[in-house]
Design a protein around this motif. Structure first.
Motif, PDB file in Angstrom:
ATOM      1  N   UNK A   1       0.844  -1.209   0.000  1.00 17.63           N
ATOM      2  CA  UNK A   1       0.000   0.000   0.000  1.00 17.63           C
ATOM      3  C   UNK A   1       0.871   1.248   0.000  1.00 17.63           C
ATOM      4  N   UNK A   2       1.944   1.226   0.796  1.00 15.60           N
ATOM      5  CA  UNK A   2       2.856   2.364   0.838  1.00 15.60           C
ATOM      6  C   UNK A   2       3.504   2.592  -0.519  1.00 15.60           C
ATOM      7  N   UNK A   3       3.974   1.498  -1.153  1.00 12.93           N
ATOM      8  CA  UNK A   3       4.582   1.632  -2.475  1.00 12.93           C
ATOM      9  C   UNK A   3       3.594   2.200  -3.479  1.00 12.93           C
ATOM     10  N   UNK A   4       2.346   1.756  -3.399  1.00  9.98           N
ATOM     11  CA  UNK A   4       1.324   2.244  -4.332  1.00  9.98           C
ATOM     12  C   UNK A   4       1.080   3.732  -4.144  1.00  9.98           C
TER      13      UNK A   4
ATOM     14  N   UNK B   1       1.832   6.626  -6.942  1.00  8.49           N
ATOM     15  CA  UNK B   1       0.783   7.522  -7.430  1.00  8.49           C
ATOM     16  C   UNK B   1       1.152   8.982  -7.212  1.00  8.49           C
ATOM     17  N   UNK B   2       1.746   9.294  -6.055  1.00  9.51           N
ATOM     18  CA  UNK B   2       2.177  10.662  -5.801  1.00  9.51           C
ATOM     19  C   UNK B   2       3.272  11.092  -6.771  1.00  9.51           C
ATOM     20  N   UNK B   3       4.228  10.186  -7.032  1.00 11.47           N
ATOM     21  CA  UNK B   3       5.303  10.508  -7.976  1.00 11.47           C
ATOM     22  C   UNK B   3       4.744  10.704  -9.382  1.00 11.47           C
ATOM     23  N   UNK B   4       3.798   9.840  -9.783  1.00 11.70           N
ATOM     24  CA  UNK B   4       3.192   9.984 -11.106  1.00 11.70           C
ATOM     25  C   UNK B   4       2.411  11.289 -11.211  1.00 11.70           C
TER      26      UNK B   4
ATOM     27  N   UNK C   1       4.244  18.427 -13.440  1.00  3.31           N
ATOM     28  CA  UNK C   1       5.431  19.104 -13.980  1.00  3.31           C
ATOM     29  C   UNK C   1       5.361  19.202 -15.496  1.00  3.31           C
ATOM     30  N   UNK C   2       4.933  18.107 -16.156  1.00  6.52           N
ATOM     31  CA  UNK C   2       4.801  18.134 -17.617  1.00  6.52           C
ATOM     32  C   UNK C   2       3.750  19.155 -18.030  1.00  6.52           C
ATOM     33  N   UNK C   3       2.616  19.139 -17.348  1.00  9.01           N
ATOM     34  CA  UNK C   3       1.540  20.081 -17.677  1.00  9.01           C
ATOM     35  C   UNK C   3       1.991  21.518 -17.484  1.00  9.01           C
ATOM     36  N   UNK C   4       2.682  21.806 -16.372  1.00  5.39           N
ATOM     37  CA  UNK C   4       3.118  23.167 -16.087  1.00  5.39           C
ATOM     38  C   UNK C   4       4.172  23.624 -17.087  1.00  5.39           C
ATOM     39  N   UNK C   5       5.079  22.715 -17.472  1.00  4.16           N
ATOM     40  CA  UNK C   5       6.115  23.067 -18.441  1.00  4.16           C
ATOM     41  C   UNK C   5       5.508  23.402 -19.793  1.00  4.16           C
TER      42      UNK C   5
END
Length: 294
Positions: free
Chosen positions: A18-21, A25-28, A34-38
């Motif tokens: 659960x922690x890994x998930x 998800x937070x990293x994704x 970041x992609x959207x803002x760039x």
């Protein structure tokens, strides 16, 4: 509860997963933001960049549709030639005669080992040096040649594997009733193997559609991908928007192809089921009466 492949997770393993998930998800989400803002900072998400594709037909009729038509022509020609050629070489590799089996195996392994882009470049040079094909048509000929040589060799292996996957009893039963090997192959083995091979064949046809883009990127073939550069230049460097639209079109093409293949596979499987015809009671009673009378 345990499985053949793994043991059931304990409380600590469940909490860790659960922690890994959550971390993933937070990293994704952070990467997506970041992609959207760039893109937003670069002005690639402005309406002016996307307007040509939604507020008029000029971009479609001038760039996208002609490129799509050339992509479909190259893919269709490659499929029509590669499919029967691959079937022939796949069956030839199963021949009992070494003078057929060995050359077919050498040809298949040779062209399967060469990158399709090299085959396209070789075809372009070949048509330029030794044929009278015009410069406007050479990229199409080269793309089709490369796709046919590579994908026919891959399809040959798919056909060979599909036939070999059938039980040996099929061949033995055909031999027992006196069928020749050609009759066994065309009447018994191939019809049964087609259904098993269909998913792999469709995957290779999808590869053909996508690999046409190599001609547009390298050989100046005016396909769907090649339309991005002039379209982006004409509409003010809307590169991201142009690539996105082209990518979505490729997705829709391949989705339509796989959907058709899934429908065809269901039809083939349902067509092979027994009709389950039941004799009427009168026919059964008639047979029993005849047997009693005898």
């Amino acid at each position: 509860m345990s499985s053949v492949l793994y043991d059931a997770q304990g409380p600590r393993a469940k909490r860790r997963n659960v922690l890994y998930t959550v971390v993933f998800l937070l990293a994704a989400a952070a990467l997506g933001w970041w992609v959207f803002q760039t893109l937003s900072d670069k002005g690639q998400l402005d309406w002016e960049k996307w307007k040509p594709f939604f507020s008029g037909s000029e971009a479609w009729t001038t760039y996208i549709l002609p490129g799509l038509w050339n992509t479909l022509i190259a893919a269709a020609l490659s499929m029509v030639i590669a499919l029967p050629l691959g079937a022939v070489f796949g069956i030839a590799r199963l021949s009992d005669h070494a003078w057929i089996r060995v050359p077919a195996g050498v040809i298949v392994e040779f062209f399967r080992a060469i990158p399709v882009l090299i085959l396209m470049i070789f075809g372009l040079a070949l048509f330029a040096e030794y044929t009278n094909v015009g410069s406007d048509d050479r990229p199409l000929y080269a793309v089709v040649t490369g796709l046919v040589l590579y994908n026919a060799s891959v399809l040959a292996e798919i056909v060979r594997a599909g036939i070999l996957s059938l039980p040996k009893g099929q061949t033995e039963a055909a031999q027992a009733i006196g069928l020749r090997k050609t009759q066994t192959m065309t009447s018994i083995l191939l019809p049964q193997a087609v259904t098993a091979m269909l998913p792999a064949i469709v995957s290779q046809l999808v590869v053909i559609v996508k690999d046409t883009a190599l001609g547009g990127a390298i050989l100046t073939f005016p396909d769907l991908l090649a339309a991005v550069s002039p379209m982006s230049s004409y509409y003010g460097a809307n590169t991201i928007a142009s690539f996105t639209i082209v990518a979505l079109i490729f997705v829709l093409l391949n989705f339509a192809l796989t959907s058709f293949a899934s429908w065809l596979e269901r039809r083939l499987r349902s067509g092979k089921k027994s009709t389950g015809a039941v004799l009427p009671p009168a026919a059964v009673g008639g047979t029993e009466s005849a047997g009693t009378a005898a």
